[in-house]
Design an enzyme around this catalytic site. Structure first.
Site, mmCIF file in Angstrom:
data_model
loop_
_atom_site.group_PDB
_atom_site.id
_atom_site.type_symbol
_atom_site.label_atom_id
_atom_site.label_comp_id
_atom_site.label_asym_id
_atom_site.label_seq_id
_atom_site.Cartn_x
_atom_site.Cartn_y
_atom_site.Cartn_z
ATOM 1 N N CYS A 41 11.748 -76.609 20.807
ATOM 2 C CA CYS A 41 12.792 -76.702 19.789
ATOM 3 C C CYS A 41 13.356 -78.127 19.787
ATOM 4 C CB CYS A 41 13.887 -75.688 20.098
ATOM 5 S SG CYS A 41 15.370 -75.870 19.081
ATOM 6 N N CYS A 43 19.411 -71.788 20.882
ATOM 7 C CA CYS A 43 20.403 -72.377 19.975
ATOM 8 C C CYS A 43 20.452 -71.666 18.629
ATOM 9 C CB CYS A 43 20.133 -73.863 19.764
ATOM 10 S SG CYS A 43 18.670 -74.202 18.762
ATOM 11 N N CYS A 84 4.369 -69.521 10.811
ATOM 12 C CA CYS A 84 4.351 -70.655 9.877
ATOM 13 C C CYS A 84 5.606 -71.478 10.172
ATOM 14 C CB CYS A 84 4.356 -70.115 8.457
ATOM 15 S SG CYS A 84 4.260 -71.372 7.178
ATOM 16 N N CYS A 132 14.866 -70.197 17.455
ATOM 17 C CA CYS A 132 14.980 -70.545 18.872
ATOM 18 C C CYS A 132 15.947 -69.559 19.518
ATOM 19 C CB CYS A 132 15.491 -71.969 19.021
ATOM 20 S SG CYS A 132 15.925 -72.415 20.717
HETATM 21 ZN ZN ZN Z 1 16.823 -74.424 20.148
#
Ligand code: ZN
Length: 172
Positions: A91, A141, A161, A138
């Protein structure tokens, strides 16, 4: 061209290449191919939190657009499409590992694609797209990474995707 672009159509366009895409290109097809419909809410229950003003300072404009506004990057725009080294895709906001190079494949859509996610990513809630894609975030976060569809290759049959602007690559 149909007015609403199905996934199958998006793949055909991807295989035809960028000129085909540009020929068809409208903001609407861009938004529907990988999914950019904002969903309310998704970010309230994740462990890593910042205010909107903090996120704007922490992220680049492109990263903010994808991760916090659930935007979608232009197809074929990510350098990570051609990233074929072994390693981990994390991320971009917090470095949480979300995808592995071992699960990456060329979907022809113009977005980095994977057959499965790592523990750092999660599939959230219901479908927000007319063609059945579910959102992928994610798990730390809550940043929006992209969408997942049920038309991927073996062994999972899934196609994640993902927007390259939401990721950073760490070579193994
Ligand atoms: Zn994150």
């Amino acid at each position: 061209m149909p007015t609403s672009l199905s996934h199958a159509a998006s793949v055909k366009i991807g295989r035809r290449g960028m000129l085909g895409w540009l020929g068809a290109g409208t903001a609407m097809t861009l938004a529907t191919a990988c999914g950019a419909k904002p969903s309310a809410a998704a970010n309230s229950a994740f462990p890593l939190r910042h205010t909107d003003a903090e996120w704007r300072k922490l992220l680049t404009a492109k990263q903010y657009y994808i991760l916090r506004e659930e935007g979608t990057e232009r197809p074929f725009s990510s350098a990570l499409l051609n990233e074929h080294r072994n390693g981990t895709f994390a991320c971009a906001a917090d470095g949480n590992p979300v995808f592995s190079s071992h699960d990456k494949f060329d979907s022809g859509t113009g977005w980095p694609s994977f057959t499965r996610h790592l523990a750092g990513a999660q599939i959230t809630g219901g479908s927000t797209l007319f063609n059945g894609g579910h959102e992928v975030h994610c798990s730390r976060c809550g940043g929006h990474l992209g969408h997942v569809f049920d038309d991927g290759p073996a062994p999972t049959g899934k196609r994640f995707c993902i927007d390259g602007d939401a990721l950073v690559f760490r070579p193994a």
